[in-house]
Design a protein around this motif. Structure first.
Motif, PDB file in Angstrom:
ATOM      1  N   LYS A 233       0.761  -1.280  -0.035  1.00 36.19           N
ATOM      2  CA  LYS A 233       0.024  -0.031  -0.053  1.00 36.19           C
ATOM      3  C   LYS A 233       0.813   1.330   0.156  1.00 36.19           C
ATOM      4  CE  LYS A 233      -3.928  -0.133   2.148  1.00 36.19           C
ATOM      5  NZ  LYS A 233      -4.972   0.007   3.168  1.00 36.19           N
ATOM      6  N   LYS A 235       1.286   5.773  -1.181  1.00 37.54           N
ATOM      7  CA  LYS A 235       0.399   6.911  -1.278  1.00 37.54           C
ATOM      8  C   LYS A 235       0.189   7.129  -2.820  1.00 37.54           C
ATOM      9  CE  LYS A 235       3.073   9.206   2.390  1.00 37.54           C
ATOM     10  NZ  LYS A 235       3.661  10.150   2.961  1.00 37.54           N
ATOM     11  N   ASP A 236      -1.165   7.416  -3.097  1.00 33.17           N
ATOM     12  CA  ASP A 236      -1.467   7.961  -4.321  1.00 33.17           C
ATOM     13  C   ASP A 236      -1.335   9.210  -4.584  1.00 33.17           C
ATOM     14  OD1 ASP A 236      -2.721   8.074  -6.842  1.00 33.17           O
ATOM     15  OD2 ASP A 236      -4.773   7.553  -6.227  1.00 33.17           O
ATOM     16  N   ASP A 237      -0.037   9.741  -5.621  1.00 33.11           N
ATOM     17  CA  ASP A 237       0.242  11.031  -5.649  1.00 33.11           C
ATOM     18  C   ASP A 237      -0.666  11.621  -6.836  1.00 33.11           C
ATOM     19  OD1 ASP A 237       2.524  10.686  -4.110  1.00 33.11           O
ATOM     20  OD2 ASP A 237       3.787   9.845  -5.663  1.00 33.11           O
ATOM     21  N   SER A 238      -1.426  10.929  -7.393  1.00 36.48           N
ATOM     22  CA  SER A 238      -2.479  11.452  -8.140  1.00 36.48           C
ATOM     23  C   SER A 238      -3.750  12.092  -7.472  1.00 36.48           C
ATOM     24  CB  SER A 238      -2.942  10.697  -9.445  1.00 36.48           C
ATOM     25  OG  SER A 238      -3.471   9.479  -8.579  1.00 36.48           O
ATOM     26  N   ALA A 239      -3.854  11.830  -6.278  1.00 38.98           N
ATOM     27  CA  ALA A 239      -5.125  12.157  -5.652  1.00 38.98           C
ATOM     28  C   ALA A 239      -5.123  13.635  -5.168  1.00 38.98           C
ATOM     29  CB  ALA A 239      -5.318  11.404  -4.079  1.00 38.98           C
ATOM     30  N   ASP A 241      -6.218  15.461  -2.702  1.00 38.31           N
ATOM     31  CA  ASP A 241      -5.985  15.977  -1.466  1.00 38.31           C
ATOM     32  C   ASP A 241      -4.817  15.321  -0.948  1.00 38.31           C
ATOM     33  OD1 ASP A 241      -6.714  13.357  -1.116  1.00 38.31           O
ATOM     34  OD2 ASP A 241      -8.299  13.587   0.143  1.00 38.31           O
ATOM     35  N   ASN A 243      -4.325  12.382   0.371  1.00 29.64           N
ATOM     36  CA  ASN A 243      -4.333  11.475   1.376  1.00 29.64           C
ATOM     37  C   ASN A 243      -5.204  10.114   0.948  1.00 29.64           C
ATOM     38  OD1 ASN A 243      -3.742  13.340   3.436  1.00 29.64           O
ATOM     39  ND2 ASN A 243      -5.819  14.280   3.173  1.00 29.64           N
ATOM     40  N   GLU A 244      -4.993   9.995  -0.447  1.00 29.48           N
ATOM     41  CA  GLU A 244      -5.482   8.522  -0.795  1.00 29.48           C
ATOM     42  C   GLU A 244      -4.319   7.687  -0.731  1.00 29.48           C
ATOM     43  OE1 GLU A 244      -8.706   7.687  -1.401  1.00 29.48           O
ATOM     44  OE2 GLU A 244      -9.320   9.641  -0.762  1.00 29.48           O
ATOM     45  N   THR A 245      -4.738   6.261  -0.699  1.00 31.84           N
ATOM     46  CA  THR A 245      -3.812   5.156  -0.836  1.00 31.84           C
ATOM     47  C   THR A 245      -4.297   4.366  -2.194  1.00 31.84           C
ATOM     48  OG1 THR A 245      -4.828   3.854   0.489  1.00 31.84           O
ATOM     49  CG2 THR A 245      -3.075   5.458   1.412  1.00 31.84           C
ATOM     50  N   ARG A 246      -3.065   3.540  -2.687  1.00 28.65           N
ATOM     51  CA  ARG A 246      -3.548   2.659  -3.414  1.00 28.65           C
ATOM     52  C   ARG A 246      -2.350   1.438  -3.472  1.00 28.65           C
ATOM     53  NH1 ARG A 246      -0.958   2.471  -8.869  1.00 28.65           N
ATOM     54  NH2 ARG A 246       0.865   3.905  -9.020  1.00 28.65           N
ATOM     55  N   ASN A 247      -2.947   0.317  -3.857  1.00 25.14           N
ATOM     56  CA  ASN A 247      -2.081  -0.930  -3.813  1.00 25.14           C
ATOM     57  C   ASN A 247      -1.328  -1.223  -5.223  1.00 25.14           C
ATOM     58  OD1 ASN A 247      -2.900  -1.561  -1.173  1.00 25.14           O
ATOM     59  ND2 ASN A 247      -4.812  -2.581  -2.033  1.00 25.14           N
TER      60      ASN A 247
END
Length: 266
Positions: A233, A235-239, A241, A243-247
């Protein structure tokens, strides 16, 4: 980079430690291009219990001898099979896999390469490629005791080598994060080894504001992001805010990650 499935020939298997072997592979044709930090997946033949390939870091590529070096910790059935190979045997490899370390952008860039245990493996090739580019790597290698330090003479060919051992039998006593070389300013750090060691390096790097990459050692069975064994898991840099995560699959998007992408510090 293009991936290949190759039957490579064992040139030699050197027992360098009671738990480690240096496996040297070659081919009749020139080996494909490989980057520091990438890995290979090796098929374990003639084993009734080992069905999945084993991921092994690229330790070194000797272009003059057309050799691929793999530093193997013989801790399981698959890796013990690799340690039992003899010259002339054939090994089926998928190569090269994953994304490697970020190489220096200039010869003046000061990189510290930190390794522990068998995690020192990818750092030798990185140091060699840095030297070929005209850069000067610094190695910081840690182990429990002096006898567990691996390939020091090879590392010394490409840069200055500093050592820590937990029992003080070689170098400075303690962990790599306690070595006095860390009082020297560095532009970047690249590290590979046990996860607790890499997390400690990441904490220190964040405190000192040093850009740092780590090579994760999640279980990587397929090497191409299909089996989902190695998911991490991040950090989702494209989000919007932040604060999103991605696998992500470590074998495909890694194994090298900038610590800014990881959740270790949160």
């Amino acid at each position: 980079m293009k991936k290949y499935i190759l039957d490579l020939t064992v040139r030699s298997v050197e027992r360098i430690h009671d738990r480690y072997v240096l496996l040297k592979l070659t081919d009749d044709r020139p080996l494909p291009p490989m980057l520091p930090g990438q890995f290979v997946e090796i098929r374990v033949d003639q084993s009734p219990h080992t069905f999945l390939r084993r991921p092994i870091s690229i330790h070194f590529v000797d272009l003059d001898q057309n050799e691929l070096w793999l530093l193997v910790a013989t801790i399981g059935e698959g890796t013990r099979w690799m340690g039992s190979l003899t010259a002339g045997k054939t090994v089926n490899c998928v190569i090269p896999l994953g994304n490697g370390f970020t190489m220096p952008q200039s010869t003046d860039e000061r990189l510290l390469l930190i390794g522990g245990g068998v995690g020192v493996a990818p750092l030798l090739y990185m140091g060699a490629e840095m030297r070929r580019m005209g850069a000067a790597p610094t190695f910081l290698l840690g182990a429990r005791t002096a006898s567990d330090l691996l390939m020091l003479d090879e590392f010394a060919k490409y840069g200055k080598v500093y050592v820590t051992t937990e029992d003080g039998s070689a170098g400075e006593k303690g962990f790599v994060t306690q070595h006095t070389i860390l009082q020297t300013p560095f532009d970047r750090i690249a590290t590979c080894g046990p996860k607790p060691m890499m997390m400690a390096v990441a904490r220190l790097a964040k405190m000192k504001d040093i850009d740092t990459e780590v090579s994760l050692e999640n279980m990587m069975a397929c090497g191409v992001g299909a089996c989902l064994c190695c998911v991490e898991k991040t950090k989702d840099d494209s989000a919007a805010d932040g604060n999103e995560t991605r696998n992500v699959c470590v074998c495909k998007e890694g194994p090298v990650f900038n610590i800014k992408r990881l959740l270790w510090q949160d």
